[in-house]
Design a protein around this motif. Structure first.
Motif, PDB file in Angstrom:
ATOM      1  N   VAL A 271      39.172  42.532  34.129  1.00 34.78           N
ATOM      2  CA  VAL A 271      40.521  42.066  34.323  1.00 34.78           C
ATOM      3  C   VAL A 271      40.581  40.904  33.698  1.00 34.78           C
ATOM      4  CG1 VAL A 271      42.113  41.263  35.953  1.00 34.78           C
ATOM      5  CG2 VAL A 271      40.601  42.763  36.654  1.00 34.78           C
ATOM      6  N   LEU A 272      41.736  40.655  32.999  1.00 35.03           N
ATOM      7  CA  LEU A 272      41.985  39.530  32.082  1.00 35.03           C
ATOM      8  C   LEU A 272      43.416  38.744  32.616  1.00 35.03           C
ATOM      9  CD1 LEU A 272      42.070  37.579  29.307  1.00 35.03           C
ATOM     10  CD2 LEU A 272      43.718  39.644  28.398  1.00 35.03           C
ATOM     11  N   ASP A 273      43.117  37.557  32.815  1.00 36.64           N
ATOM     12  CA  ASP A 273      44.159  36.549  33.227  1.00 36.64           C
ATOM     13  C   ASP A 273      44.592  35.874  32.205  1.00 36.64           C
ATOM     14  OD1 ASP A 273      46.015  34.889  34.404  1.00 36.64           O
ATOM     15  OD2 ASP A 273      44.551  34.265  35.888  1.00 36.64           O
TER      16      ASP A 273
ATOM     17  N   GLY B 148      44.472  28.398  38.012  1.00 37.80           N
ATOM     18  CA  GLY B 148      43.302  29.170  38.512  1.00 37.80           C
ATOM     19  C   GLY B 148      43.659  29.818  39.868  1.00 37.80           C
ATOM     20  N   GLY B 149      44.947  29.638  40.202  1.00 37.55           N
ATOM     21  CA  GLY B 149      45.239  30.423  41.702  1.00 37.55           C
ATOM     22  C   GLY B 149      45.052  31.804  41.580  1.00 37.55           C
ATOM     23  N   LYS B 150      45.615  32.443  40.553  1.00 34.00           N
ATOM     24  CA  LYS B 150      45.555  33.896  40.446  1.00 34.00           C
ATOM     25  C   LYS B 150      44.121  34.563  39.953  1.00 34.00           C
ATOM     26  CE  LYS B 150      50.519  33.918  40.171  1.00 34.00           C
ATOM     27  NZ  LYS B 150      50.879  32.356  40.042  1.00 34.00           N
ATOM     28  N   SER B 151      43.635  33.567  39.041  1.00 31.67           N
ATOM     29  CA  SER B 151      42.157  33.990  38.627  1.00 31.67           C
ATOM     30  C   SER B 151      41.183  33.965  39.859  1.00 31.67           C
ATOM     31  CB  SER B 151      41.691  33.005  37.534  1.00 31.67           C
ATOM     32  OG  SER B 151      42.005  33.395  36.437  1.00 31.67           O
ATOM     33  N   THR B 152      41.311  33.176  40.723  1.00 29.13           N
ATOM     34  CA  THR B 152      40.272  32.999  41.878  1.00 29.13           C
ATOM     35  C   THR B 152      40.737  34.357  42.736  1.00 29.13           C
ATOM     36  OG1 THR B 152      41.520  31.516  42.950  1.00 29.13           O
ATOM     37  CG2 THR B 152      39.710  30.544  41.636  1.00 29.13           C
ATOM     38  N   GLN B 153      41.963  34.617  43.029  1.00 29.10           N
ATOM     39  CA  GLN B 153      42.295  35.771  43.773  1.00 29.10           C
ATOM     40  C   GLN B 153      41.759  37.106  43.126  1.00 29.10           C
ATOM     41  OE1 GLN B 153      46.671  35.845  44.133  1.00 29.10           O
ATOM     42  NE2 GLN B 153      46.725  37.102  45.896  1.00 29.10           N
ATOM     43  N   ILE B 154      42.180  37.051  41.699  1.00 29.72           N
ATOM     44  CA  ILE B 154      41.523  38.470  41.081  1.00 29.72           C
ATOM     45  C   ILE B 154      39.810  38.483  41.438  1.00 29.72           C
ATOM     46  CG2 ILE B 154      41.041  39.237  38.887  1.00 29.72           C
ATOM     47  CD1 ILE B 154      43.744  37.899  37.993  1.00 29.72           C
ATOM     48  N   ALA B 155      39.500  37.294  41.067  1.00 33.44           N
ATOM     49  CA  ALA B 155      37.857  37.138  41.618  1.00 33.44           C
ATOM     50  C   ALA B 155      37.357  37.707  42.875  1.00 33.44           C
ATOM     51  CB  ALA B 155      37.218  36.025  41.005  1.00 33.44           C
ATOM     52  N   SER B 156      38.256  37.319  43.816  1.00 34.39           N
ATOM     53  CA  SER B 156      38.190  37.441  45.326  1.00 34.39           C
ATOM     54  C   SER B 156      37.986  39.162  45.461  1.00 34.39           C
ATOM     55  CB  SER B 156      39.209  37.191  46.301  1.00 34.39           C
ATOM     56  OG  SER B 156      38.760  35.991  46.893  1.00 34.39           O
ATOM     57  N   LYS B 157      39.183  39.819  44.820  1.00 35.44           N
ATOM     58  CA  LYS B 157      39.325  41.508  44.998  1.00 35.44           C
ATOM     59  C   LYS B 157      38.189  42.036  44.220  1.00 35.44           C
ATOM     60  CE  LYS B 157      44.065  41.327  46.181  1.00 35.44           C
ATOM     61  NZ  LYS B 157      44.083  41.585  47.289  1.00 35.44           N
ATOM     62  N   LEU B 158      37.562  41.399  42.977  1.00 35.47           N
ATOM     63  CA  LEU B 158      36.573  41.904  42.331  1.00 35.47           C
ATOM     64  C   LEU B 158      35.177  41.944  43.011  1.00 35.47           C
ATOM     65  CD1 LEU B 158      37.105  40.736  38.802  1.00 35.47           C
ATOM     66  CD2 LEU B 158      37.716  43.163  39.881  1.00 35.47           C
TER      67      LEU B 158
ATOM     68  N   LEU C 157      35.748  39.241  35.111  1.00 38.99           N
ATOM     69  CA  LEU C 157      37.254  38.705  34.867  1.00 38.99           C
ATOM     70  C   LEU C 157      37.179  37.682  33.825  1.00 38.99           C
ATOM     71  CD1 LEU C 157      39.915  37.273  35.870  1.00 38.99           C
ATOM     72  CD2 LEU C 157      38.447  35.466  37.267  1.00 38.99           C
ATOM     73  N   VAL C 158      38.057  37.888  32.772  1.00 44.71           N
ATOM     74  CA  VAL C 158      38.521  36.775  31.682  1.00 44.71           C
ATOM     75  C   VAL C 158      39.524  35.951  31.907  1.00 44.71           C
ATOM     76  CG1 VAL C 158      38.573  36.598  29.165  1.00 44.71           C
ATOM     77  CG2 VAL C 158      37.175  38.249  29.874  1.00 44.71           C
ATOM     78  N   ALA C 159      39.146  34.545  32.176  1.00 44.20           N
ATOM     79  CA  ALA C 159      40.289  33.822  32.584  1.00 44.20           C
ATOM     80  C   ALA C 159      40.614  33.076  31.389  1.00 44.20           C
ATOM     81  CB  ALA C 159      40.117  32.904  33.757  1.00 44.20           C
ATOM     82  N   ASN C 160      41.598  32.941  30.692  1.00 40.45           N
ATOM     83  CA  ASN C 160      42.089  32.303  29.688  1.00 40.45           C
ATOM     84  C   ASN C 160      43.112  31.245  29.811  1.00 40.45           C
ATOM     85  OD1 ASN C 160      42.020  32.050  26.424  1.00 40.45           O
ATOM     86  ND2 ASN C 160      44.105  32.850  26.813  1.00 40.45           N
ATOM     87  N   GLU C 161      42.815  30.263  29.182  1.00 40.81           N
ATOM     88  CA  GLU C 161      43.776  29.064  29.135  1.00 40.81           C
ATOM     89  C   GLU C 161      43.895  28.582  27.864  1.00 40.81           C
ATOM     90  OE1 GLU C 161      46.450  27.959  31.269  1.00 40.81           O
ATOM     91  OE2 GLU C 161      46.734  26.533  29.615  1.00 40.81           O
ATOM     92  N   LEU C 162      45.094  28.281  27.555  1.00 40.67           N
ATOM     93  CA  LEU C 162      45.555  27.849  26.009  1.00 40.67           C
ATOM     94  C   LEU C 162      45.552  26.527  26.007  1.00 40.67           C
ATOM     95  CD1 LEU C 162      46.454  28.359  22.989  1.00 40.67           C
ATOM     96  CD2 LEU C 162      48.795  28.146  23.984  1.00 40.67           C
ATOM     97  N   VAL C 163      45.959  25.754  27.112  1.00 45.19           N
ATOM     98  CA  VAL C 163      46.127  24.440  26.924  1.00 45.19           C
ATOM     99  C   VAL C 163      44.639  23.668  27.304  1.00 45.19           C
ATOM    100  CG1 VAL C 163      47.383  22.311  27.836  1.00 45.19           C
ATOM    101  CG2 VAL C 163      48.456  24.645  27.235  1.00 45.19           C
TER     102      VAL C 163
END
Ligand code: SAM
Length: 466
Positions: A105-107, A113-123, A129-135
């Motif tokens: 899954v890619l965020d 990270g609200g949604k990244s941590t939710q994705i990780a919970s489900k995994l 999980l690749v969590a990407n943030e530009l800033v």
């Protein structure tokens, strides 16, 4: 609330008398919520433990509403990573994405990270999980949140979405684009969104969103699922951008049906009258306790038609496989401190980034990520310092107390606060590294000698002393 006149005029034109309800909703108090970290416990176990009342969120089994006066970020269980503080309607996008253990899954727009941590919970620790943030300034908070939740199978990158394509061309089963947007659904929560709003800003956001979606398309496997979400109402950033995207690429829309959420994308707000957009979800704050969102679920039909033509841009990576010699001090620590099961499971996945040691998620090759700006190439295990290895906060949070051989499990809330403030603990235990816990859950590291445990809770995360 003093809403921008251009916004009011636009919404009145679009929504007619319904817009009064929308404008009134900005005067209502915001809703607060928390979401269980199911890597650590179940929602039922969490609500039993908590000293405050909770009420279930209908569209997210792990989510709870809490009263407005509760300060969930001040409870020691928060520091144990047992829950994430998240506005309830913000939980809906990942419910639509529905990641399953084993998925990649890619965020793409991940901080804080609200949604990244939710994705990780489900995994549930399986898959990637690749969590990407530009800033860059936002990526640090993302990293801390992922670490506090004890997530071991995440890579955190700080990249332009298009830079990921070279490494992960058509690689992900599921992608979330929680796009930067004009934030019309956040005016009551985020004064910055209100003061920055303008019609021109809406247009600028559309430009960014189009670019991000282009990259998402190239990153998604054939047959993969793409969820696009915003926290704004403007049709340009929602219905119209999706209409343009599916007219260019081959995707099928899938209905987003979540209990308690009943508003849909509006065909009359598309440019060419797209009936399928009604499968998207609109969350309208006058109908639901929470903020405004738009969520659409797309399934990719077939492969990208063009070859991956991206070129490698960065200089040679600093990430390198750790050799037996590199690992000496870590191995001494690990054999003494970690249970064999935990230690052996990291097996062949140990890599160095400078003096820092990481365990890459299973199935990830160095070549895949070598060219990326990596904030965390996996689970941060610790740092090599002169003649010793110092275990990290991330490792502490990823460990169950039963996976460490020297543990001090605090029972008392005051002691937990003292530890979180950075104080030494007056507790006698076996000399050396100690995993500090609070009522059965890890909190961080300490180092024991002469009847005291020296505090190793990260300085930047400590509760400030009053
Ligand atoms: C709505 S926020 C994401 C919230 C996050 N998903 C969460 O649930 O905590 C959008 C993010 O996109 C990032 N962003 C801004 N411009 C971007 C761009 N051009 N490409 C990718 N991400 C961008 C912002 O810094 C911001 O962190």
């Amino acid at each position: 609330m003093n809403l921008p006149q251009d916004f009011k005029d636009k919404m009145r034109r679009l929504m007619k008398e319904e817009s009064d309800g929308l404008f009134d909703s900005y005067e209502q108090p915001e809703s607060k919520g928390i979401r269980t970290n199911t890597l650590k416990l179940s929602p039922q176990e969490l609500s039993k433990k908590l000293p405050f009342e909770t009420q279930g969120v209908t569209w997210c089994n792990e989510g709870f509403y809490i009263d407005s006066e509760v300060r969930p970020g001040k409870n020691p269980y928060y520091y144990c990573g047992l829950y994430y503080v998240q506005e309830p309607t913000a939980m809906a996008a990942v419910e639509a994405l529905a990641p399953e253990p084993g998925d990649w899954v890619l965020d793409l727009c991940a901080a804080p990270g609200g949604k990244s941590t939710q994705i990780a919970s489900k995994l549930q620790g399986q898959g990637l999980l690749v969590a990407n943030e530009l800033v860059n300034s936002r990526a640090g908070v993302l990293s801390t949140n992922i670490e506090r939740m004890g997530i071991a199978n995440a890579i955190i990158t700080n990249e332009f979405p298009e830079r990921l394509v070279d490494s992960f061309y058509e690689s992900f089963d599921k992608i979330l684009v929680d796009a930067p947007c004009s934030g019309e659904g956040m005016f009551r929560k985020d004064p910055g969104a209100l003061s920055d709003w303008s019609l021109e800003r809406v247009d600028r956001c559309v430009g960014k969103q189009e670019k991000i979606l282009e990259s998402a398309h190239r990153l998604l496997k054939p047959g993969g699922v793409l969820v696009y979400s915003t926290c704004t109402f403007s049709p340009e950033e929602n219905e119209q951008i999706i209409e343009a995207f599916v007219s260019k690429y081959s995707y099928a829309l899938e209905s987003v049906d979540l209990p308690g959420l009943e508003d849909h994308g509006r065909t009359e707000w598309t440019k060419k009258g797209m009936p399928d957009i009604a499968k998207a979800l609109r969350i309208m704050p006058m109908k639901v306790k929470g903020e405004g969102h738009f969520i659409v679920k797309l399934v990719k039909i077939g492969s990208c038609t063009e070859e991956n033509t991206a070129t490698q841009g960065y200089a040679k990576s600093r990430l390198k496989k750790a050799t037996k010699t590199d690992l000496g001090d870590y191995e001494s620590f690990a054999k003494l401190f970690l249970t064999e099961g935990f230690y052996k499971n990291l097996g062949n996945r140990l890599y160095l980034l400078g003096d820092h040691l990481y365990a890459l998620p299973e199935g990830i090759l160095l070549e895949t990520i070598a060219n990326l700006k990596l904030l965390r190439p996996g689970l941060h295990l610790g740092e090599f310092k002169k003649n010793r290895f110092e275990p990290s906060y991330a490792l502490a949070m990823a460990l169950r107390l039963s996976e460490a051989k020297n543990v001090c499990d605090l029972k008392d809330e005051v002691q937990a606060y003292n530890y979180l403030k950075g104080q030494a603990l007056n507790v006698g235990t076996q000399k050396g590294w100690v995993l500090i816990g609070y009522q059965g859950n890890s909190l961080g590291f300490g180092k024991a000698s002469e009847g005291m445990i020296k505090n190793h809770y990260p300085k930047g995360l400590r509760i400030r002393k009053k």
